[in-house]
Design a protein around this motif. Sequence first.
Motif, PDB file in Angstrom:
ATOM      1  N   ALA A  18       0.828  -1.199   0.000  1.00 41.04           N
ATOM      2  CA  ALA A  18       0.000   0.000   0.000  1.00 41.04           C
ATOM      3  C   ALA A  18       0.867   1.256   0.000  1.00 41.04           C
ATOM      4  N   HIS A  19       0.447   2.265  -0.777  1.00 42.43           N
ATOM      5  CA  HIS A  19       1.046   3.591  -0.808  1.00 42.43           C
ATOM      6  C   HIS A  19       2.476   3.590  -1.345  1.00 42.43           C
ATOM      7  N   ALA A  20       2.820   2.559  -2.106  1.00 43.32           N
ATOM      8  CA  ALA A  20       4.167   2.506  -2.686  1.00 43.32           C
ATOM      9  C   ALA A  20       4.135   1.690  -3.974  1.00 43.32           C
ATOM     10  N   ASP A  21       5.027   2.050  -4.875  1.00 41.26           N
ATOM     11  CA  ASP A  21       5.215   1.286  -6.126  1.00 41.26           C
ATOM     12  C   ASP A  21       3.894   1.036  -6.836  1.00 41.26           C
ATOM     13  N   TYR A 252       7.263   4.595   3.650  1.00 30.43           N
ATOM     14  CA  TYR A 252       5.820   4.376   3.661  1.00 30.43           C
ATOM     15  C   TYR A 252       5.128   5.615   4.206  1.00 30.43           C
ATOM     16  N   HIS A 253       4.109   6.108   3.497  1.00 28.13           N
ATOM     17  CA  HIS A 253       3.371   7.281   3.965  1.00 28.13           C
ATOM     18  C   HIS A 253       2.373   6.849   5.042  1.00 28.13           C
ATOM     19  N   LEU A 254       2.609   7.295   6.270  1.00 30.61           N
ATOM     20  CA  LEU A 254       1.769   6.878   7.387  1.00 30.61           C
ATOM     21  C   LEU A 254       0.400   7.540   7.323  1.00 30.61           C
ATOM     22  N   PRO A 255      -0.641   6.847   7.768  1.00 30.45           N
ATOM     23  CA  PRO A 255      -1.989   7.431   7.765  1.00 30.45           C
ATOM     24  C   PRO A 255      -2.122   8.498   8.848  1.00 30.45           C
ATOM     25  N   PRO A 256      -3.140   9.356   8.746  1.00 32.71           N
ATOM     26  CA  PRO A 256      -3.323  10.421   9.750  1.00 32.71           C
ATOM     27  C   PRO A 256      -3.440   9.905  11.174  1.00 32.71           C
ATOM     28  N   SER A 257      -3.939   8.694  11.361  1.00 34.15           N
ATOM     29  CA  SER A 257      -4.112   8.155  12.710  1.00 34.15           C
ATOM     30  C   SER A 257      -2.789   8.056  13.463  1.00 34.15           C
ATOM     31  N   ALA A 258      -1.672   7.991  12.738  1.00 29.83           N
ATOM     32  CA  ALA A 258      -0.356   7.940  13.400  1.00 29.83           C
ATOM     33  C   ALA A 258      -0.040   9.238  14.127  1.00 29.83           C
ATOM     34  N   HIS A 259      -0.780  10.292  13.802  1.00 29.12           N
ATOM     35  CA  HIS A 259      -0.503  11.612  14.369  1.00 29.12           C
ATOM     36  C   HIS A 259      -1.556  12.005  15.416  1.00 29.12           C
ATOM     37  N   THR A 260      -2.247  11.019  15.989  1.00 34.41           N
ATOM     38  CA  THR A 260      -3.260  11.296  16.999  1.00 34.41           C
ATOM     39  C   THR A 260      -2.629  11.885  18.257  1.00 34.41           C
ATOM     40  N   THR A 261      -3.225  12.960  18.754  1.00 39.54           N
ATOM     41  CA  THR A 261      -2.710  13.657  19.936  1.00 39.54           C
ATOM     42  C   THR A 261      -3.587  13.419  21.147  1.00 39.54           C
ATOM     43  N   PHE A 262      -4.914  13.567  20.990  1.00 39.62           N
ATOM     44  CA  PHE A 262      -5.872  13.360  22.071  1.00 39.62           C
ATOM     45  C   PHE A 262      -7.040  12.536  21.550  1.00 39.62           C
ATOM     46  N   VAL A 263      -7.659  11.779  22.442  1.00 34.18           N
ATOM     47  CA  VAL A 263      -8.857  11.018  22.097  1.00 34.18           C
ATOM     48  C   VAL A 263      -9.948  11.338  23.112  1.00 34.18           C
TER      49      VAL A 263
END
Length: 378
Positions: A18-21, A252-263
């Motif tokens: 995913a997200h490559a090649d 690999y381009h990480l999804p936005p969820s990798a940048h979660t700060t608060f829940v």
Amino acid sequence: MRRYIPFPRTEGTASRQAHADLPPGTYEREIGKEGFFGPATHMYHRHPPTGWLGWEGPLRPRAFDLVRDLPAAAGPWQARPVLSNAHTALRIWQCDTAMDHLVRNGDGDELVFVHQGAGDLFCDYGHLAVEAGDYVVLPRGTMWRLVPHRPVTALLIEATGSTYQLPDRGMVGPHAVFDPAVLDTPAIDDAFLAQQDHAGPDGVWRVAVKRGGRLSTVSYPFNPLDAVGWKGDLAPVRLNVRDIRPLMSHRYHLPPSAHTTFVADRFVVCTFTPRPFETDEGALKVPFFHNNDDYDEVLFYHAGDFFSRDNIKAGMLTFHPCGFTHGPHPKALARAFRQSKEATDEYAVMLDTRDALEVAPGLEAVELAAYAESWRTP
């Protein structure tokens, strides 16, 4: 117990990763569940999935210039409403002068993101200096007021009926993204002690309490921020975006969820900060096309060069309701695999909500009406 039906397969022409090649001449689109945490399929198209001719109906992507013609307000309860549902409410607030009263939110925790300006925040627990780029989490029921040194513009995000917590960092551990040691709490310092003797208007301090969206006022003949000490593990905390060290992968381009700060209940808050671009030749270097099938997605642009969006400046907010595919604008897509610089240069706050958000009445006055057409190829 229940689980998704597992059957990973490949049909036709597809990438192995995913997200490559990506296969030559194709555009990848992710269809997924649970906001990048659940099962997903990657489709490979002959045309950009956002290559529409036009939009009709309420689900169109929208953008607003939140700081345009933003009037100053005496307190956060008078701030301009932006978006809301049963679990959260967003407001944008311009505070030019010292608040002459206190406020207390009885509906949920308040997250204050300082977009511009600087000042002093006084609350039950003491004093916090705040400046641009600060998040301040104020637990439900905290009394507070703001004294700006320079006019403050702040994005307010209420966790209605719930509490802000930290995400589980999983295998990278609890010190990844930011170490909890960088969180600051209010201090019972000289500035806090000095303000205790300040007389309120007419010698009365008033507290505007919000509960169920309605306001009540409590009056005191003294300043109720008169604590001389406290102990415990419940208090406001301050986090500046400069202290966030984003997760990244060079391949690999990480999804936005990798940048979660608060829940909080039914929504998350993420932060995008500068990071190196992926260096692997075949890795995507812009956000991938994806369906936001489980979440409404909101992005507030704080500072920098917003590389995946055209004609977006600081203080704007984009709103992508659940139900359509979105991804980089055409100019950004042209740089999908080769960037002209080594790193991103942007700060932005993202809100993902499991429940549909409603646009506040009157916000059309600061809307970029043609935003839905901005994906069209020139």
